[in-house]
Motif scaffolding. Structure first.
Motif, PDB file in Angstrom:
ATOM      1  N   TYR A   9      27.683 -17.398 -32.301  1.00 18.14           N
ATOM      2  CA  TYR A   9      26.721 -17.793 -33.326  1.00 18.14           C
ATOM      3  C   TYR A   9      26.336 -19.260 -33.196  1.00 18.14           C
ATOM      4  O   TYR A   9      25.210 -19.653 -33.495  1.00 18.14           O
ATOM      5  CB  TYR A   9      27.286 -17.501 -34.722  1.00 18.14           C
ATOM      6  N   ASN A  10      27.287 -20.072 -32.753  1.00 20.27           N
ATOM      7  CA  ASN A  10      26.989 -21.482 -32.532  1.00 20.27           C
ATOM      8  C   ASN A  10      25.955 -21.642 -31.418  1.00 20.27           C
ATOM      9  O   ASN A  10      25.032 -22.462 -31.518  1.00 20.27           O
ATOM     10  CB  ASN A  10      28.280 -22.224 -32.176  1.00 20.27           C
ATOM     11  N   ASN A  11      26.091 -20.852 -30.340  1.00 18.05           N
ATOM     12  CA  ASN A  11      25.106 -20.901 -29.254  1.00 18.05           C
ATOM     13  C   ASN A  11      23.714 -20.524 -29.757  1.00 18.05           C
ATOM     14  O   ASN A  11      22.717 -21.177 -29.427  1.00 18.05           O
ATOM     15  CB  ASN A  11      25.516 -19.947 -28.132  1.00 18.05           C
TER      16      ASN A  11
ATOM     17  N   LEU B 149      25.307  -6.917 -32.211  1.00 14.31           N
ATOM     18  CA  LEU B 149      26.493  -6.096 -32.047  1.00 14.31           C
ATOM     19  C   LEU B 149      26.212  -5.282 -30.789  1.00 14.31           C
ATOM     20  O   LEU B 149      25.297  -4.466 -30.786  1.00 14.31           O
ATOM     21  CB  LEU B 149      26.689  -5.167 -33.250  1.00 14.31           C
ATOM     22  N   PRO B 150      26.936  -5.534 -29.679  1.00 14.60           N
ATOM     23  CA  PRO B 150      26.563  -4.903 -28.409  1.00 14.60           C
ATOM     24  C   PRO B 150      26.399  -3.395 -28.546  1.00 14.60           C
ATOM     25  O   PRO B 150      27.341  -2.676 -28.893  1.00 14.60           O
ATOM     26  CB  PRO B 150      27.740  -5.258 -27.492  1.00 14.60           C
ATOM     27  N   SER B 151      25.196  -2.895 -28.292  1.00 18.12           N
ATOM     28  CA  SER B 151      24.868  -1.488 -28.472  1.00 18.12           C
ATOM     29  C   SER B 151      23.569  -1.201 -27.741  1.00 18.12           C
ATOM     30  O   SER B 151      23.003  -2.082 -27.076  1.00 18.12           O
ATOM     31  CB  SER B 151      24.713  -1.170 -29.965  1.00 18.12           C
ATOM     32  N   VAL B 152      23.069   0.013 -27.876  1.00 18.30           N
ATOM     33  CA  VAL B 152      21.800   0.350 -27.232  1.00 18.30           C
ATOM     34  C   VAL B 152      20.663  -0.513 -27.775  1.00 18.30           C
ATOM     35  O   VAL B 152      19.661  -0.740 -27.080  1.00 18.30           O
ATOM     36  CB  VAL B 152      21.470   1.845 -27.437  1.00 18.30           C
ATOM     37  N   PHE B 153      20.816  -1.005 -29.014  1.00 20.34           N
ATOM     38  CA  PHE B 153      19.769  -1.840 -29.591  1.00 20.34           C
ATOM     39  C   PHE B 153      19.702  -3.220 -28.926  1.00 20.34           C
ATOM     40  O   PHE B 153      18.703  -3.926 -29.056  1.00 20.34           O
ATOM     41  CB  PHE B 153      19.973  -2.007 -31.093  1.00 20.34           C
TER      42      PHE B 153
ATOM     43  N   SER C 104      21.223 -12.891 -17.946  1.00 23.75           N
ATOM     44  CA  SER C 104      20.748 -12.236 -19.171  1.00 23.75           C
ATOM     45  C   SER C 104      21.309 -12.952 -20.396  1.00 23.75           C
ATOM     46  O   SER C 104      22.451 -13.441 -20.388  1.00 23.75           O
ATOM     47  CB  SER C 104      21.175 -10.769 -19.193  1.00 23.75           C
ATOM     48  N   SER C 105      20.512 -13.005 -21.458  1.00 20.33           N
ATOM     49  CA  SER C 105      20.918 -13.624 -22.721  1.00 20.33           C
ATOM     50  C   SER C 105      20.385 -12.777 -23.877  1.00 20.33           C
ATOM     51  O   SER C 105      19.473 -11.964 -23.705  1.00 20.33           O
ATOM     52  CB  SER C 105      20.355 -15.047 -22.845  1.00 20.33           C
ATOM     53  N   VAL C 106      20.976 -12.969 -25.055  1.00 20.07           N
ATOM     54  CA  VAL C 106      20.416 -12.379 -26.275  1.00 20.07           C
ATOM     55  C   VAL C 106      19.779 -13.510 -27.081  1.00 20.07           C
ATOM     56  O   VAL C 106      20.213 -14.661 -27.007  1.00 20.07           O
ATOM     57  CB  VAL C 106      21.487 -11.642 -27.111  1.00 20.07           C
ATOM     58  N   TYR C 107      18.771 -13.148 -27.874  1.00 13.44           N
ATOM     59  CA  TYR C 107      18.014 -14.151 -28.610  1.00 13.44           C
ATOM     60  C   TYR C 107      18.098 -13.951 -30.120  1.00 13.44           C
ATOM     61  O   TYR C 107      17.344 -14.574 -30.872  1.00 13.44           O
ATOM     62  CB  TYR C 107      16.550 -14.131 -28.139  1.00 13.44           C
ATOM     63  N   SER C 108      19.024 -13.101 -30.552  1.00 13.77           N
ATOM     64  CA  SER C 108      19.280 -12.895 -31.980  1.00 13.77           C
ATOM     65  C   SER C 108      20.704 -12.381 -32.119  1.00 13.77           C
ATOM     66  O   SER C 108      21.291 -11.891 -31.139  1.00 13.77           O
ATOM     67  CB  SER C 108      18.279 -11.906 -32.581  1.00 13.77           C
TER      68      SER C 108
ATOM     69  N   GLY D  91      26.863 -12.955 -25.712  1.00 15.48           N
ATOM     70  CA  GLY D  91      26.560 -11.698 -26.390  1.00 15.48           C
ATOM     71  C   GLY D  91      25.980 -10.664 -25.454  1.00 15.48           C
ATOM     72  O   GLY D  91      26.232  -9.456 -25.612  1.00 15.48           O
ATOM     73  N   ALA D  92      25.212 -11.103 -24.461  1.00 12.32           N
ATOM     74  CA  ALA D  92      24.642 -10.162 -23.490  1.00 12.32           C
ATOM     75  C   ALA D  92      25.717  -9.617 -22.562  1.00 12.32           C
ATOM     76  O   ALA D  92      25.714  -8.437 -22.203  1.00 12.32           O
ATOM     77  CB  ALA D  92      23.535 -10.846 -22.688  1.00 12.32           C
ATOM     78  N   LEU D  93      26.668 -10.461 -22.162  1.00 13.42           N
ATOM     79  CA  LEU D  93      27.690 -10.040 -21.218  1.00 13.42           C
ATOM     80  C   LEU D  93      28.646  -9.003 -21.808  1.00 13.42           C
ATOM     81  O   LEU D  93      29.390  -8.356 -21.067  1.00 13.42           O
ATOM     82  CB  LEU D  93      28.495 -11.257 -20.744  1.00 13.42           C
TER      83      LEU D  93
END
Length: 618
Positions: free
Chosen positions: A313-315, A408-412, A401-405, A325-327
Motif C-alpha cells: 500500500y505504501n508503494n 487481492l490477487p485474483s482473476v480481476f 508487470s505492476s498493479v495500479y490499484s 502485488g502483481a508478482l
C-alpha cells in the motif's frame, strides 16, 4: 453454526482464555492467554475447520469462505467482539509476532472493500482502454469516485482500525486522519507547490505541507502516539472532564505534532522503503518474481505475509503502482492449478467436491480452502503449485508487470495491471505468467500429484461404498429391553417415528450414548433429540404420555444446543414417582436419521448404560 462456535471456543481453551478475536477473509485469529490450553488436535478433526495452528503470535483457525458467519456465531455465544482487550491482558511475544499482530489487526478489516475498490478501478481502466466509456462522462465520474473514495481517504479508515488496536479512542484517531486529508490541508499543499508561495508556520515553526491522501504510515504512527497520550490523560484527569478534555488535548497536541514531525518523518521513511524496494527489484526483477511467486503461499501458511502488506500500500501511495502485488498473481494461480489437477485426478467424491469449490474460490483470490483442504494435506500438489508460481513470477518479473490499484490477487487483477498508457508487454507478461503457473501446476498434479495407490484405493472405496457395514449405537439408559412393537402407544409401536427399542428403566437417568450435541429438549424435559458427530440422530422419549406431567419428576442437566460427550448425564427422572402417578415409565430409544437408516436391536434382555444397544445400517 452455534455448535461449531462452541466447539471452537472449547478447543482454544474456553472464553476466559481468549484475549481478542478478529477474522480475515478465511481464518479466525485468536490472541490467547495460555496457548498450552489449546486442543489443536480436536479442532483439526472438526469437519468445518480446514486447519488450526499457532502462527505469528496468534492461534489461527482456518474456516474458509464462511469465516464471517462463524465469527459472528462465536461473538454471539460468548459475548466477545473485536474490541481491544483491557490493559494488563497482554502476553509476552517476540517483536516479529507483535508487528504481524498489529499489521493484521489494522489492515484486515479493510481488505474486502480495498479489493472491491481496486477491482472497480481496474475495470474502469479496461473500459477506458477499449473506449467503452469516456473519461468525461458522468457514468465514469460516479464510478471513479466510488472506486477512489476509500483509497483517497485511506488515513481515516486506518485511523479507526489503528485507534482500536492501540487501545485509544478510534474516533479521536479518525479526527487526526481527517485533518491529514481535510480540503484545507490539501489546498495548502497545492498552494505550496506554486512559485512564490508564502510559507506557513505554527507558532513560529515552519509547516511542510504534504499530500497525505492515500498515505499509510503517518496516520498509524499518529494513532499510536495519540493512544499513549490518551491513556496518560485518562489516568490523571478527573472523571467528570476526561471524556472531552482527553480528546481535546489529543487534537491540540497530536495534530500539530503530526503535521510538523510525525507526517514528514513517516513520509520520508515510506518513500525510503518504496524506493529501496524498487532499487532491489530493479537489480533482479526476475529473481524477485520467482521468490514471491514461489514463497508467498508459504508465508500465508505462517501468517508472515502481513509483514509485506503495508509495503504494497505504501508503494501505491507514493509511486502510484506496485510491482509486488502483481508478482503474487502466479502464486495464487499456481495453487488454483494444483487444486484443479486434484479435481481432475481424484476418484474420491468428497475430495473432488472440495477441490472443485476450492479452485473456484482460489480464482477470486481466496486460496486458504485450496491450501489447507486440498494441496497441503496431499503435499505434492502444494509443492507443484509453489514451483509453478515461481516460474510464473519469473515471467512477470521479466515483463516488469505492476498493479495500479489495491488488489487481492485474483482473476480481476488482470484488469488492474493495465497501465494508464494502455495495454503493453507488461500486461501480456502478467497473463502469460499466470496461465503458465496454473497450467503447469495442474499438469504436474494430474500426472504426479497423487500416488497411484491412493487413486486406486479411492476407486475401490467408491465401488464398495454401497456395501457399508453397520455400526453400533450404545444405550443411554439402564433397563430391561423390550421390542418396540410391545409399546402401548401405536405411533411408537408402528415404527413411524423411527426404528429402535423400548427400555423399562431400572435407574432414573439418561446419559449421552455418543459425542455430539443436544439438538432439542422438550419444555417438559421428557423428550431429547441428540445428533452424534457422525450424523446419527437419536430420539429419547421417557415414559408414555408423560408430557401431561408438565415437567414434574424430570430434572434436565443440559439445554438445547449443548455439546455432549459419551457418558454425560443429560436427564434425571423419578421413575418410581411417575409409576405412582399412574404413568407407563417405558422409555423409547429411536434412530430417526433422514433417508431411512435401518436400526435393529442387539439381542439382550437387560442393557447397561453405554452398552451396545442397536446396530445401525446407513
Amino acid at each position: 453454526m452455534d455448535t461449531l462456535a462452541k466447539q471452537i471456543v472449547t478447543g482454544v481453551g474456553g472464553k476466559d482464555n481468549i484475549l481478542s478475536l478478529v477474522h480475515c477473509a478465511t481464518r479466525l485469529r485468536f490472541k490467547l492467554r495460555d496457548s498450552g490450553r489449546v486442543d489443536a488436535k480436536t479442532l483439526n478433526r472438526l469437519p468445518d475447520v480446514l486447519m488450526a495452528q499457532e502462527s505469528g503470535g496468534q492461534f489461527q483457525v482456518v474456516i474458509g469462505n464462511r469465516v464471517a458467519e462463524v465469527y459472528q456465531a462465536i461473538c454471539q455465544v460468548t459475548g466477545l467482539d473485536d474490541e481491544i482487550p483491557p490493559a494488563g491482558t497482554a502476553v509476552k511475544e517476540g517483536a516479529l509476532s507483535r508487528f504481524i499482530d498489529v499489521v493484521s489487526a489494522i489492515f484486515t478489516p479493510t481488505l474486502g472493500i480495498l479489493a472491491a475498490s481496486g477491482i472497480l478501478k481496474g475495470l474502469l481502466s479496461l473500459a477506458l482502454v477499449n473506449e467503452w466509456i469516456s473519461e468525461t462522462s458522468g457514468t465514469y465520474l460516479l464510478l471513479f469516485v466510488a472506486s477512489d473514495a476509500l483509497f483517497f481517504f485511506f488515513p481515516l479508515a486506518l485511523a479507526y482500525t489503528a485507534g482500536k488496536k492501540f487501545g485509544g479512542n478510534p474516533f479521536t484517531a479518525m479526527a487526526l486522519g481527517g485533518a491529514l486529508t481535510h480540503p484545507l490541508s490539501i489546498g495548502a499543499f497545492n498552494a505550496a507547490q506554486q512559485a512564490g508561495a508564502l510559507p506557513l508556520d505554527f507558532i513560529g515553526i515552519p509547516i511542510v505541507f504534504i499530500n497525505y491522501s492515500s498515505s499509510v504510515i503517518p496516520i498509524i504512527l499518529a494513532a499510536w502516539v495519540s493512544s499513549h497520550l490518551e491513556r496518560r490523560c485518562n489516568r490523571l484527569l478527573p472523571a467528570a472532564v476526561k471524556n472531552f478534555l482527553t480528546p481535546l488535548l489529543c487534537l491540540c497536541l497530536i495534530a500539530p505534532m503530526t503535521f510538523l514531525l510525525i507526517g514528514p518523518v513517516a513520509t520520508w521513511l515510506g518513500r525510503l522503503l518504496a524506493e529501496g524496494f524498487q532499487t532491489l527489484y530493479g537489480l533482479a526483477p526476475m529473481l524477485a518474481g520467482a521468490a514471491l511467486g514461489g514463497l508467498w503461499q508459504v508465508l500465508v501458511i505462517f501468517g508472515l505475509h502481513w509483514g509485506l502488506v503495508p509495503l504494497m500500500y505504501n508503494n501505491l501511495s507514493l509511486l502510484g503502482y506496485d510491482t509486488m502485488g502483481a508478482l503474487l498473481l502466479p502464486a495464487v494461480m499456481g495453487q488454483v492449478g494444483a487444486t484443479l489437477g486434484v479435481f481432475l485426478r481424484t476418484r474420491d467424491a468428497r475430495m473432488k467436491s472440495l477441490a472443485g469449490s476450492a479452485a473456484t474460490s482460489g480464482l477470486f483470490g481466496i486460496t486458504e480452502p485450496a491450501i489447507y483442504g486440498v494441496t497441503l494435506p496431499a503435499k505434492r500438489p502444494f509443492l507443484f503449485g509453489c514451483i509453478s508460481g515461481a516460474l510464473g513470477g519469473l515471467m512477470l518479473g521479466y515483463a516488469r508487470s505492476s498493479v495500479y490499484s489495491p488488489n487481492l490477487p485474483s482473476v480481476f487483477t488482470f484488469s488492474q495491471v493495465i497501465p494508464p498508457t494502455g495495454v503493453d508487454f507488461s500486461v501480456w507478461g502478467a497473463i502469460a505468467g499466470s496461465l503458465l503457473a496454473a497450467g503447469l501446476a495442474a499438469l504436474l498434479t494430474f500426472l504426479f500429484g497423487l500416488p497411484k495407490a491412493a487413486v486406486a484405493a479411492a476407486a475401490a472405496d467408491e465401488a464398495a461404498a454401497a456395501d457399508t457395514a453397520p455400526y453400533q449405537v450404545l444405550s443411554p439408559i439402564h433397563g430391561q429391553v423390550r421390542p418396540l412393537g410391545s409399546v402401548a402407544d401405536p405411533a411408537f409401536a408402528s415404527g413411524i417415528l423411527g426404528q429402535g427399542v423400548a427400555i423399562l428403566p431400572l435407574s432414573g437417568r439418561v446419559v449421552a450414548p455418543f459425542a455430539g450435541r443436544v439438538e432439542s429438549l422438550s419444555p417438559s424435559g421428557h423428550v431429547l433429540v441428540l445428533v452424534a458427530d457422525d450424523g446419527t440422530e437419536m430420539l429419547i422419549h421417557v415414559g408414555i404420555h408423560t408430557a401431561k406431567l408438565d415437567g414434574s419428576h424430570f430434572r434436565a442437566q443440559v439445554q438445547s444446543g449443548d455439546l455432549i460427550a459419551a457418558g454425560d448425564v443429560l436427564l434425571e427422572f423419578d421413575h418410581a414417582a411417575m409409576a405412582g402417578a399412574g404413568f407407563d415409565t417405558t422409555c423409547l430409544v429411536l434412530i430417526c436419521n433422514p433417508g431411512g437408516a435401518q436400526a435393529r436391536p442387539i439381542p439382550s434382555d437387560t442393557v447397561a448404560e453405554l452398552a451396545p444397544l442397536l446396530a445401525v445400517s446407513p
